[in-house]
Enzyme design. Structure first.
Site, PDB file in Angstrom:
ATOM      1  N   VAL A  66      80.716  17.491  43.213  1.00 56.21           N
ATOM      2  CA  VAL A  66      80.992  17.117  41.555  1.00 56.21           C
ATOM      3  C   VAL A  66      82.349  16.254  41.236  1.00 56.21           C
ATOM      4  O   VAL A  66      82.363  15.709  39.987  1.00 56.21           O
ATOM      5  CB  VAL A  66      80.984  18.205  40.480  1.00 56.21           C
ATOM      6  CG1 VAL A  66      79.411  18.820  40.595  1.00 56.21           C
ATOM      7  CG2 VAL A  66      81.830  19.101  40.970  1.00 56.21           C
ATOM      8  N   SER A 147      85.155  28.845  28.551  1.00 60.34           N
ATOM      9  CA  SER A 147      85.857  29.952  28.904  1.00 60.34           C
ATOM     10  C   SER A 147      86.819  30.499  27.653  1.00 60.34           C
ATOM     11  O   SER A 147      87.350  30.023  26.864  1.00 60.34           O
ATOM     12  CB  SER A 147      87.014  29.673  30.071  1.00 60.34           C
ATOM     13  OG  SER A 147      88.062  30.699  30.359  1.00 60.34           O
ATOM     14  N   TYR A 170      93.842  24.505  33.306  1.00 59.64           N
ATOM     15  CA  TYR A 170      92.488  25.201  33.211  1.00 59.64           C
ATOM     16  C   TYR A 170      91.949  25.208  31.968  1.00 59.64           C
ATOM     17  O   TYR A 170      90.796  24.954  31.430  1.00 59.64           O
ATOM     18  CB  TYR A 170      92.505  26.550  33.806  1.00 59.64           C
ATOM     19  CG  TYR A 170      91.219  27.183  33.872  1.00 59.64           C
ATOM     20  CD1 TYR A 170      90.364  26.938  34.670  1.00 59.64           C
ATOM     21  CD2 TYR A 170      91.086  28.309  32.950  1.00 59.64           C
ATOM     22  CE1 TYR A 170      89.023  27.680  34.673  1.00 59.64           C
ATOM     23  CE2 TYR A 170      89.931  29.156  32.838  1.00 59.64           C
ATOM     24  CZ  TYR A 170      88.705  28.650  33.883  1.00 59.64           C
ATOM     25  OH  TYR A 170      87.586  29.329  33.777  1.00 59.64           O
ATOM     26  N   ALA A 172      93.108  23.831  29.094  1.00 57.64           N
ATOM     27  CA  ALA A 172      93.160  22.644  28.310  1.00 57.64           C
ATOM     28  C   ALA A 172      91.753  22.039  28.619  1.00 57.64           C
ATOM     29  O   ALA A 172      91.082  21.463  27.660  1.00 57.64           O
ATOM     30  CB  ALA A 172      94.236  21.733  28.783  1.00 57.64           C
ATOM     31  N   LYS A 174      89.053  23.511  29.669  1.00 58.20           N
ATOM     32  CA  LYS A 174      87.861  24.436  29.050  1.00 58.20           C
ATOM     33  C   LYS A 174      87.606  24.077  27.424  1.00 58.20           C
ATOM     34  O   LYS A 174      86.563  24.241  27.180  1.00 58.20           O
ATOM     35  CB  LYS A 174      88.180  25.622  29.342  1.00 58.20           C
ATOM     36  CG  LYS A 174      87.976  26.131  31.060  1.00 58.20           C
ATOM     37  CD  LYS A 174      86.464  25.856  31.395  1.00 58.20           C
ATOM     38  CE  LYS A 174      86.049  26.356  32.659  1.00 58.20           C
ATOM     39  NZ  LYS A 174      84.730  26.314  33.045  1.00 58.20           N
TER      40      LYS A 174
END
Length: 262
Positions: A66, A147, A170, A172, A174
């Site tokens: 991805v 999250s 992470y 930021a 999400k």
């Protein structure tokens, strides 16, 4: 109205990125159990990850990176050529950037920061963009994974030197997924493409729950005082994938045991 039919997934073709993971595999099983055709897209096969996912739980497996636009394009094209439609996309995949000292705000460099943002927000964006042409004809449902740390900050006091320490990129990324979900819902509504997200709380894999003191602190931050079990994400995803949520778009279902409610 026969409400039992609202959750029937018969005839729907679903793609789950990260479908070999702990939460993704539960999503695969939930939709399969209700009659869907499910294709798992992942850059590593289950056996390469050491996962115990039964290959028979999905109808097809496609290698898909991805982080690569071309790989994502090829994935969706292959699914469409095989099944003639794509009805549901679950964006469950994510990759991080920054571990150990590099996970700390003051020590993370730009390259690592943006790698982590791309591993959450960037992957979700490109998968949404590339699946739209295949959903325009019949409509569809896109489900993104946010999250709890996209809604609230982690309490870094409980992490200490634990390798599970949460890096700033992470959360930021999400948080961006929650907003991207709302934006995409508005932009794609004219095609009857619904876009929603789910927000899991603490769902560590049982094989990673090897620090009793840390686990107790983490679990006690939920109102229910425990971790989530992966099948508990299957229900919310099934809801959003099925016609039971036909009037839901732009929303976020939080499944966190009450973590963000206090």
């Amino acid at each position: 109205m026969d409400y039992r039919k609202l959750f029937d997934m018969t005839g729907k073709v679903c793609v789950v990125t990260g479908g070999t993971g702990y939460l993704g595999s539960a999503n695969v099983k939930a939709m399969k159990d209700f009659g869907a055709t499910v294709v798992v897209a992942s850059r590593r096969r289950p056996e390469d990850r050491g996962e115990n996912m039964n290959p028979l739980e999905c109808d097809a497996f496609i290698l898909c990176d991805v982080s690569s636009v071309e790989s994502v394009k090829e994935c969706f094209q292959s699914v469409y050529e095989t099944y003639g439609r794509i009805d549901v996309l679950v964006n469950a995949v994510a990759y991080g950037g920054g571990y150990g000292k590099e996970s700390q705000l003051e020590h993370m460099n730009d390259e690592m920061f943006f790698k982590g943002v791309d591993g959450t927000l960037g992957t979700t964006f490109r998968c949404i963009r590339e699946v739209v042409p295949y959903m325009k004809e019949h409509g569809g449902s896109i489900i993104n994974y946010c999250s709890m740390y996209g809604l609230v900050a982690p309490d870094l006091r409980i992490y200490g030197d634990n390798p599970q320490k949460q890096p700033p990129n992470y959360g930021a990324g999400k948080a961006g997924i929650a907003q991207l979900t709302r934006y995409a819902a508005g932009a794609l509504a004219e095609y009857n493409i619904r876009v929603n997200c789910v927000t899991p709380g603490p769902f560590p894999k049982p094989t990673r729950q090897n620090d009793p003191a840390f686990n107790k602190q983490l679990a006690n931050k939920t109102m229910l005082g425990r971790f989530g079990k992966n099948y508990e994400m299957g229900g919310p995803v099934l809801l959003l994938a099925s016609d039971a949520s036909s009037f839901m778009t732009g929303t976020n279902i939080v499944v966190d045991g009450g973590w963000t409610a206090w």
